[in-house]
Structure formats: structure tokens, C-alpha cells
Design a protein around this motif. Sequence first.
Motif, PDB file in Angstrom:
ATOM      1  N   THR A 208       0.836  -1.201   0.000  1.00 39.38           N
ATOM      2  CA  THR A 208       0.000   0.000   0.000  1.00 39.38           C
ATOM      3  C   THR A 208       0.873   1.255   0.000  1.00 39.38           C
ATOM      4  N   ASN A 209       0.241   2.407  -0.215  1.00 39.90           N
ATOM      5  CA  ASN A 209       0.998   3.663  -0.249  1.00 39.90           C
ATOM      6  C   ASN A 209       0.387   4.737   0.641  1.00 39.90           C
ATOM      7  N   GLY A 210      -0.554   4.345   1.495  1.00 37.27           N
ATOM      8  CA  GLY A 210      -1.287   5.313   2.291  1.00 37.27           C
ATOM      9  C   GLY A 210      -0.687   5.611   3.639  1.00 37.27           C
ATOM     10  N   ALA A 211      -1.496   6.246   4.477  1.00 37.58           N
ATOM     11  CA  ALA A 211      -1.032   6.672   5.796  1.00 37.58           C
ATOM     12  C   ALA A 211      -0.765   5.498   6.730  1.00 37.58           C
ATOM     13  N   ASN A 227       2.310   4.157   8.598  1.00 38.94           N
ATOM     14  CA  ASN A 227       3.304   3.807   7.589  1.00 38.94           C
ATOM     15  C   ASN A 227       4.541   4.675   7.805  1.00 38.94           C
ATOM     16  N   ASN A 228       5.656   4.056   8.155  1.00 39.46           N
ATOM     17  CA  ASN A 228       6.841   4.851   8.508  1.00 39.46           C
ATOM     18  C   ASN A 228       7.502   5.513   7.313  1.00 39.46           C
ATOM     19  N   VAL A 229       7.039   5.216   6.087  1.00 40.19           N
ATOM     20  CA  VAL A 229       7.576   5.918   4.919  1.00 40.19           C
ATOM     21  C   VAL A 229       6.522   6.862   4.316  1.00 40.19           C
ATOM     22  N   ALA A 233       3.500  11.687   7.656  1.00 43.68           N
ATOM     23  CA  ALA A 233       3.266  10.926   8.886  1.00 43.68           C
ATOM     24  C   ALA A 233       3.153  11.814  10.124  1.00 43.68           C
ATOM     25  N   ARG A 234       3.832  12.940  10.129  1.00 45.37           N
ATOM     26  CA  ARG A 234       3.838  13.796  11.327  1.00 45.37           C
ATOM     27  C   ARG A 234       2.468  14.384  11.624  1.00 45.37           C
ATOM     28  N   TYR A 534      -7.690   9.253  10.298  1.00 45.07           N
ATOM     29  CA  TYR A 534      -6.279   9.608  10.427  1.00 45.07           C
ATOM     30  C   TYR A 534      -6.065  10.961  11.098  1.00 45.07           C
ATOM     31  N   ALA A 535      -7.136  11.739  11.304  1.00 41.22           N
ATOM     32  CA  ALA A 535      -7.003  13.016  12.015  1.00 41.22           C
ATOM     33  C   ALA A 535      -7.598  12.952  13.418  1.00 41.22           C
ATOM     34  N   VAL A 536      -7.933  11.761  13.883  1.00 46.98           N
ATOM     35  CA  VAL A 536      -8.540  11.604  15.212  1.00 46.98           C
ATOM     36  C   VAL A 536      -7.527  11.967  16.301  1.00 46.98           C
TER      37      VAL A 536
END
Length: 541
Positions: A208-211, A227-229, A233-234, A534-536
Motif C-alpha cells: 500500500t501507499n497510504g497513511a 506507515n513509517n515511509v 506521517a507527522r 487519520y485526524a482523530v
Amino acid sequence: MTKLKRYGILLLALALTAGLLAGCSREEDMSFRVAMSSVPATLDPALASTDEEKTVVSHLFENLMKLQSDGNGGTAAVNGMARSYQCETTADGQETYTFKLRSSAKWSDGTRVKAGDFVYAWKRLVSPATGSKNAGLLDMVAGYSAARAGNADALQVSAPDDDTFVVALSGRCPYFIDSICTAAATMPVRSEAVEQENWSLSPKTLITNGAYTAVSWEGDTLLLQQNNVYHDARRLGPESISFRFTSDAQTANSLFERGEADFVLGLTDEAVAKKIDSWMPDYYPETSVVLLNQMSTLTDSDLVRRAMGLVIDRNAIAELLGARTHLAAEGLVTWGIRNTVGGEFRQIGAVVDNDSENYEKNCQTAVELMREAGYTANTLEKLGQVVMLYESDGTMDSLAKFLQKTWREKLGLSVTLKGVPASEISSALKQGEYTLATLRVMGDRNDATGFLNRWLIGNEGNYANFGSSAYEMLLRVAAVSTSKEARDAYLEDAERLLLQEGNVIPLYFSTRSWSLSEHYTGVFGDGLGRYFFYAVHKASK
């Protein structure tokens, strides 16, 4: 300023800084638990069809653009895999979009996301061999019809280099960036991953390529971790998100009530009843309709079709099914769908008459229309069996019986009900072997064309066999209109014309309900059935 005051301010600043740092630490360790009332059959972006599947996919993959909350209950599209884009328009209204991808965009295995991954994914989406129900999402791309006919390479998408993705459209598309370039179905996929059997159902093969990335899928629980890449991510909230899949809404709601889930999608009737009176569920792009096949002897007359629509009391249907969660249809296009000028399409008002004071008058008009079409009590008695197909699922059973009773009492028309599985209805509709059928019509984009395009001549979803040169012209002119106001007017006229012909009779609008733990905030939806976590973050006490 005295030394004492300076010292006090310094202590206050240190305290605030410590609090912020402590807050960041808690956020980094935060896990968020989601309960959903269905089990995904796939996490392949092209094939994901349920809200649950699309929601999970949208955390695992990222499109050219991504959605974020606008702070006012809506969403805004911001750069995702694309760091920038530009649009060029020809004199005849055709648009070409050129996207430049981020150099930091990477797949979960560390390899770079390339423009060719989007070319592959978009051509795969429209290829008949893929069998995707979402293919129509790209109907504005030049070459779409030829691609759906079997020549996938006809779709006008290209990658001049690894950083550049180019899309040529057949006309103007004001919702292209917001709805198409953020959709789950148009997410990129890796060709080598897709070639593996059941690739999307195992964390080992789910590139995958997502968050977030899939860490494990044990039993009914899918665990995702940041996803560490991932390039952004921050800005992510939860360190991990766990999706608990259940077979029904009751089980999912029970998990939430026991504190074993922080968010539940799809509330039971009992859970809805506990909500305060001012609570309203989210708008949802689904309208339940009756289709009348104009190739049938009975319904080939527009007089009959109009009469059958006039006697339907949509307010009574809403009360029958639950007025808080089922809204009397005011047209085909639901509330929540935007117009071109920035408001809601449904602000134009109702195009069907739901005024209870006009109901009896409408019924009298319907009887006169039936008589004008040559149908009286005697001729109706001699009419052969009229069958209505519907999906037998509880809700539709009640609705079908209501319609049967209405047509018998108001028009003297006897209709035989036939409840069948969804697959049987789909087959009958595709072959045109029906007279009446109920259908849930879904909008696949935040634009009225998501509801209106399917009734174009030759469209795969035009099960009503509707055909109108005036309707075709309205949608064609809307597609190249340079005026936002004019485009909206053409689409409004198209909806009105479609419903006046009576091939499609709207019944009610669906809604979507959910609950979030009081300990969290930051969940938002796209108005089309997807929800984002992902914004929770933790709510302030």
C-alpha cells in the motif's frame, strides 16, 4: 517588568510546553478502535464496493489528492501523492490535467510510487476483465466508452515519465479533483502485487501507499499501523487503527456500548431511538426507486408511468421505514450532493410533489391519466399478471407491500410481488426481463451526474431502458458549459425531465448513522459513505 513577574511567566511557559509535549506523547501512543457491521470481501481499491471496504482502503492507500475536514462539516481536497497539478482547457471545452508526483511518495515496501502505477490502476479499473462496479467513476475521461468496450488502452491516461501523470477529459469536470482524484476506486495499485491471488486480503501481499499499513488480520480484526515511509506521517493522529468486522449492526453496536470500540458505523434502530430529538444522521448518496420498463405492455405509456408515481405517498413511506433515517425523496439526487456554484443541488427544491395537502388531488389526476391511457376497472381486470421484483431484505419487503396496496386501492391495479436475491434482480434488470422493479440507486461522486449519467442511452446502468434526445442534449451541454450557473440549470432540467417521463420513480433517501466515543474527536466523512480516522485525536477534558 519585575523579576518576580518574569519568573512567573517563565514557569507558565514551561508548564504549557510540558503539557503540549505530554499531549504529543499520548497522541503518539494512541490506538483507535472501529466497529463495522460487515466483513470486507476485498481491499482491492478497484473492487471495493461497500462503505466499510472503501473506508479501510482509504486508510491503506492514497490517491493523487486526499480529503481533510474543512472545519465546517465538509471536506477539502489537498495534495496527496501529487505535489502539484495544472489544468489546460481547449476551445471546445476539453480539459487535460497534468499531475506532478512527490519524490517522497513511496509504497509500504519502500519503493517509489510512479505515475505508471496510476496509469495501470485507472486502465485496470475500466477494463471489463476487472469486473469493477466502480468503472463508471471515470466516465468523463476521454476514451472511456472504447475502454469499456474492451480496449482498455483507449483510456486517455499516460505517464510521460515517472513523475508525471496526464489525464485527458472529454469535457469540463468541475468535480474531478474533489471527487475522482480522491476516490477509493482510483487509488494506485502495484501490478506485481495485483497478480497474486487474493492479494488484498493478506498483510503479506497487501502493498500500500497510504497513511497506514496492514500489520495483521486475525479473525475479525484488521490492525493497521502508521506507515513509517508515509510522506505526511507527522500529521497523523492514531498510531494504530483496529477494524473489528462483525456480521450485523447489533453486534457492532454492542461492541461500542461495552466500550470495546471507539467508533461504530451503522446504528441499530434501538441506538437511533436513544439519540436526542435534534440528532440527524448523515446524508447518504442513495435513493430507492421503482423502475418501470417502458418495453413492457403496461408501462410503455408515459401516462401510466406518471399515474403510478402520482399515487405514491412518500411521507407515509418514510414513517413506515423510520422517518429519522429514511427521508421522503424529493427527487432522484439526494441531499448532501453539491452543485457547481458551491451549494447543494437539492436546494432547488422538490421535483416530486410530497405536499400532503395535494395527495388526494394527485390521486384523482392519476385515475384520469389511467383512463386516458385506456385503462379502466374492466380493462385492468383483464390485464395479465403484473410482477414487481424486489430484494427481500426486510426493509424492501415492507416497502413492496406498501406499494402493492397503494396501486390496488388508488388505481385498481393488481401487482404480484416477487422477492428475490439481489443477484437475481441484477440479472433480470440487465436482460430487461421485468415490468416493475425496486432498486437502490447510488451516486458515485459528489455531483448530480453521479445520479443522472446512468440514464443516458447505452449506459450499462440504464435498466429502465430510458431514452430521450432532450435528456442527452442537456447532459452534453452541461459537460461543456463554461458557466457554473448554466451547468447547474441544465442538470436541474435533466432531473426534472427524467422524472416527468416516469421511468424512474423516487421513493426515499437513505442516510448513514454512527457514534463516536466522547473521548475522541476528529472523525469526518466524505458524504459518500466513507469515514476517515487519520485526524482523530483525544478530546479536551
